[in-house]
Motif scaffolding. Structure first.
Motif, PDB file in Angstrom:
ATOM      1  N   PRO A  61      37.653  19.093  33.036  1.00 14.56           N
ATOM      2  CA  PRO A  61      36.230  18.875  32.771  1.00 14.56           C
ATOM      3  C   PRO A  61      35.462  20.189  32.608  1.00 14.56           C
ATOM      4  CG  PRO A  61      36.737  18.392  35.060  1.00 14.56           C
ATOM      5  CD  PRO A  61      38.039  18.672  34.378  1.00 14.56           C
ATOM      6  N   LYS A  62      35.972  21.273  33.216  1.00 16.13           N
ATOM      7  CA  LYS A  62      35.298  22.568  33.110  1.00 16.13           C
ATOM      8  C   LYS A  62      36.338  23.650  32.824  1.00 16.13           C
ATOM      9  CE  LYS A  62      31.685  21.378  36.354  1.00 16.13           C
ATOM     10  NZ  LYS A  62      31.071  21.681  37.642  1.00 16.13           N
ATOM     11  N   THR A  63      35.923  24.632  32.044  1.00 18.02           N
ATOM     12  CA  THR A  63      36.792  25.767  31.741  1.00 18.02           C
ATOM     13  C   THR A  63      36.002  27.044  31.982  1.00 18.02           C
ATOM     14  OG1 THR A  63      37.952  24.495  30.056  1.00 18.02           O
ATOM     15  CG2 THR A  63      38.197  26.886  29.971  1.00 18.02           C
ATOM     16  N   LEU A  64      36.592  27.958  32.750  1.00 13.44           N
ATOM     17  CA  LEU A  64      35.994  29.259  33.003  1.00 13.44           C
ATOM     18  C   LEU A  64      36.756  30.288  32.182  1.00 13.44           C
ATOM     19  CD1 LEU A  64      34.081  31.139  34.561  1.00 13.44           C
ATOM     20  CD2 LEU A  64      35.799  31.219  36.379  1.00 13.44           C
ATOM     21  N   ILE A  65      36.046  30.955  31.285  1.00 17.15           N
ATOM     22  CA  ILE A  65      36.671  31.951  30.415  1.00 17.15           C
ATOM     23  C   ILE A  65      36.238  33.335  30.872  1.00 17.15           C
ATOM     24  CG2 ILE A  65      36.882  32.815  28.064  1.00 17.15           C
ATOM     25  CD1 ILE A  65      36.267  29.980  27.110  1.00 17.15           C
ATOM     26  N   LEU A  66      37.212  34.171  31.178  1.00 11.75           N
ATOM     27  CA  LEU A  66      36.940  35.556  31.562  1.00 11.75           C
ATOM     28  C   LEU A  66      37.347  36.463  30.410  1.00 11.75           C
ATOM     29  CD1 LEU A  66      38.441  35.504  35.166  1.00 11.75           C
ATOM     30  CD2 LEU A  66      36.042  35.318  34.529  1.00 11.75           C
ATOM     31  N   ALA A  67      36.407  37.218  29.888  1.00 11.66           N
ATOM     32  CA  ALA A  67      36.704  38.194  28.830  1.00 11.66           C
ATOM     33  C   ALA A  67      36.866  39.548  29.511  1.00 11.66           C
ATOM     34  CB  ALA A  67      35.577  38.230  27.805  1.00 11.66           C
ATOM     35  N   LEU A  68      38.075  40.107  29.441  1.00 13.81           N
ATOM     36  CA  LEU A  68      38.412  41.306  30.198  1.00 13.81           C
ATOM     37  C   LEU A  68      38.995  42.383  29.299  1.00 13.81           C
ATOM     38  CD1 LEU A  68      40.166  39.341  33.059  1.00 13.81           C
ATOM     39  CD2 LEU A  68      37.847  40.217  33.099  1.00 13.81           C
ATOM     40  N   GLN A  69      38.852  43.624  29.712  1.00 14.11           N
ATOM     41  CA  GLN A  69      39.410  44.773  28.996  1.00 14.11           C
ATOM     42  C   GLN A  69      40.234  45.576  29.994  1.00 14.11           C
ATOM     43  OE1 GLN A  69      39.347  45.522  25.803  1.00 14.11           O
ATOM     44  NE2 GLN A  69      40.307  47.493  25.993  1.00 14.11           N
ATOM     45  N   THR A  70      41.526  45.738  29.745  1.00 13.47           N
ATOM     46  CA  THR A  70      42.425  46.353  30.716  1.00 13.47           C
ATOM     47  C   THR A  70      42.156  47.828  30.964  1.00 13.47           C
ATOM     48  OG1 THR A  70      44.048  46.777  28.981  1.00 13.47           O
ATOM     49  CG2 THR A  70      44.293  44.745  30.248  1.00 13.47           C
ATOM     50  N   ASP A  71      41.630  48.558  29.990  1.00 11.93           N
ATOM     51  CA  ASP A  71      41.393  49.978  30.208  1.00 11.93           C
ATOM     52  C   ASP A  71      39.939  50.283  30.583  1.00 11.93           C
ATOM     53  OD1 ASP A  71      40.357  49.403  27.765  1.00 11.93           O
ATOM     54  OD2 ASP A  71      41.338  51.020  26.682  1.00 11.93           O
ATOM     55  N   CYS A  72      39.217  49.277  31.047  1.00 13.21           N
ATOM     56  CA  CYS A  72      37.844  49.441  31.514  1.00 13.21           C
ATOM     57  C   CYS A  72      37.865  49.693  33.018  1.00 13.21           C
ATOM     58  CB  CYS A  72      37.035  48.191  31.192  1.00 13.21           C
ATOM     59  SG  CYS A  72      35.399  48.175  31.932  1.00 13.21           S
ATOM     60  N   HIS A  73      37.243  50.767  33.461  1.00  9.86           N
ATOM     61  CA  HIS A  73      37.293  51.082  34.891  1.00  9.86           C
ATOM     62  C   HIS A  73      36.537  50.051  35.716  1.00  9.86           C
ATOM     63  CE1 HIS A  73      33.212  52.789  35.561  1.00  9.86           C
ATOM     64  NE2 HIS A  73      33.291  53.103  34.282  1.00  9.86           N
ATOM     65  N   PHE A  74      35.528  49.383  35.142  1.00 11.22           N
ATOM     66  CA  PHE A  74      34.826  48.327  35.875  1.00 11.22           C
ATOM     67  C   PHE A  74      35.771  47.156  36.147  1.00 11.22           C
ATOM     68  CE2 PHE A  74      31.248  50.333  33.519  1.00 11.22           C
ATOM     69  CZ  PHE A  74      30.564  50.822  34.620  1.00 11.22           C
ATOM     70  N   PHE A  75      36.588  46.808  35.154  1.00  7.52           N
ATOM     71  CA  PHE A  75      37.569  45.733  35.350  1.00  7.52           C
ATOM     72  C   PHE A  75      38.559  46.107  36.444  1.00  7.52           C
ATOM     73  CE2 PHE A  75      41.931  44.358  34.303  1.00  7.52           C
ATOM     74  CZ  PHE A  75      41.807  43.028  34.651  1.00  7.52           C
ATOM     75  N   ASN A  76      39.092  47.301  36.383  1.00  7.49           N
ATOM     76  CA  ASN A  76      40.081  47.731  37.375  1.00  7.49           C
ATOM     77  C   ASN A  76      39.475  47.811  38.775  1.00  7.49           C
ATOM     78  OD1 ASN A  76      42.224  47.953  35.516  1.00  7.49           O
ATOM     79  ND2 ASN A  76      41.424  49.909  34.832  1.00  7.49           N
ATOM     80  N   GLU A  77      38.236  48.245  38.881  1.00 10.96           N
ATOM     81  CA  GLU A  77      37.573  48.305  40.184  1.00 10.96           C
ATOM     82  C   GLU A  77      37.219  46.913  40.710  1.00 10.96           C
ATOM     83  OE1 GLU A  77      34.226  50.861  39.538  1.00 10.96           O
ATOM     84  OE2 GLU A  77      35.483  52.619  39.207  1.00 10.96           O
ATOM     85  N   SER A  78      37.074  45.944  39.828  1.00 12.56           N
ATOM     86  CA  SER A  78      36.690  44.592  40.226  1.00 12.56           C
ATOM     87  C   SER A  78      37.882  43.659  40.406  1.00 12.56           C
ATOM     88  CB  SER A  78      35.749  43.995  39.174  1.00 12.56           C
ATOM     89  OG  SER A  78      34.611  44.806  39.025  1.00 12.56           O
ATOM     90  N   ALA A  79      39.092  44.193  40.393  1.00 17.73           N
ATOM     91  CA  ALA A  79      40.293  43.353  40.522  1.00 17.73           C
ATOM     92  C   ALA A  79      40.241  42.450  41.750  1.00 17.73           C
ATOM     93  CB  ALA A  79      41.545  44.222  40.524  1.00 17.73           C
ATOM     94  N   PRO A  80      39.807  42.916  42.926  1.00 16.71           N
ATOM     95  CA  PRO A  80      39.724  42.007  44.079  1.00 16.71           C
ATOM     96  C   PRO A  80      38.776  40.824  43.831  1.00 16.71           C
ATOM     97  CG  PRO A  80      39.587  44.279  44.822  1.00 16.71           C
ATOM     98  CD  PRO A  80      39.523  44.301  43.326  1.00 16.71           C
ATOM     99  N   PHE A  81      37.683  41.073  43.128  1.00 17.29           N
ATOM    100  CA  PHE A  81      36.755  39.989  42.800  1.00 17.29           C
ATOM    101  C   PHE A  81      37.432  38.941  41.919  1.00 17.29           C
ATOM    102  CE2 PHE A  81      33.968  38.366  39.412  1.00 17.29           C
ATOM    103  CZ  PHE A  81      33.146  37.537  40.174  1.00 17.29           C
ATOM    104  N   TYR A  82      38.141  39.388  40.894  1.00  8.32           N
ATOM    105  CA  TYR A  82      38.808  38.450  39.997  1.00  8.32           C
ATOM    106  C   TYR A  82      39.897  37.661  40.734  1.00  8.32           C
ATOM    107  CZ  TYR A  82      36.268  40.633  36.208  1.00  8.32           C
ATOM    108  OH  TYR A  82      35.270  41.093  35.395  1.00  8.32           O
ATOM    109  N   LYS A  83      40.569  38.285  41.679  1.00  3.61           N
ATOM    110  CA  LYS A  83      41.559  37.562  42.483  1.00  3.61           C
ATOM    111  C   LYS A  83      40.895  36.477  43.308  1.00  3.61           C
ATOM    112  CE  LYS A  83      44.913  41.296  42.680  1.00  3.61           C
ATOM    113  NZ  LYS A  83      45.576  42.321  43.492  1.00  3.61           N
ATOM    114  N   ARG A  84      39.712  36.763  43.867  1.00  7.78           N
ATOM    115  CA  ARG A  84      38.972  35.744  44.631  1.00  7.78           C
ATOM    116  C   ARG A  84      38.535  34.603  43.712  1.00  7.78           C
ATOM    117  NH1 ARG A  84      36.341  40.189  46.930  1.00  7.78           N
ATOM    118  NH2 ARG A  84      34.409  39.666  45.831  1.00  7.78           N
ATOM    119  N   VAL A  85      38.112  34.925  42.504  1.00  9.16           N
ATOM    120  CA  VAL A  85      37.708  33.881  41.545  1.00  9.16           C
ATOM    121  C   VAL A  85      38.896  32.963  41.258  1.00  9.16           C
ATOM    122  CG1 VAL A  85      37.019  33.447  39.159  1.00  9.16           C
ATOM    123  CG2 VAL A  85      35.847  35.212  40.489  1.00  9.16           C
TER     124      VAL A  85
END
Length: 110
Positions: A61-85
């Protein structure tokens, strides 16, 4: 007579410069291929359905789409957040789709 020859030469030089300029633009646009290491960019149309071969949009019924960039330092620093999601939506009947603008091999690590 000499003034007429000078004017003709000036007009001819301006014409040659214009033709060279327009010719270089046309050559770049139509004959020089895009660099091989850059994939062609495809702009999605607003409101169009995403084509994702492994995603059945009708099953959840719902889809969560995460648009991510692997060489972005914000993405790499936020890895714990994405794991919680991921843990949060795991048992809540929500389909999670991660979209990476990189090669499959590179993004599969993440």
């Amino acid at each position: 007579m000499e003034k007429i020859n000078q004017k003709i030469e000036l007009v001819a030089n301006i014409f040659i410069i214009l033709v060279a300029f327009i010719g270089s633009i046309l050559v770049q646009k139509y004959f020089i291929a895009a660099p091989l290491n850059q994939p062609a960019r495809v702009e999605p149309k607003v409101g169009s359905q995403m084509n994702a071969p492994d995603v059945d949009w009708s099953q959840q019924p719902k889809t969560l789409i995460l648009a991510l960039q692997t060489d972005c330092h914000f993405f790499n620093e936020s890895a714990p957040f994405y794991k919680r999601v991921i843990e949060t939506v795991k048992n809540k009947n929500i389909k999670l789709v991660a979209v990476f603008p990189t090669e499959i091999e590179k993004s599969a690590k993440h």
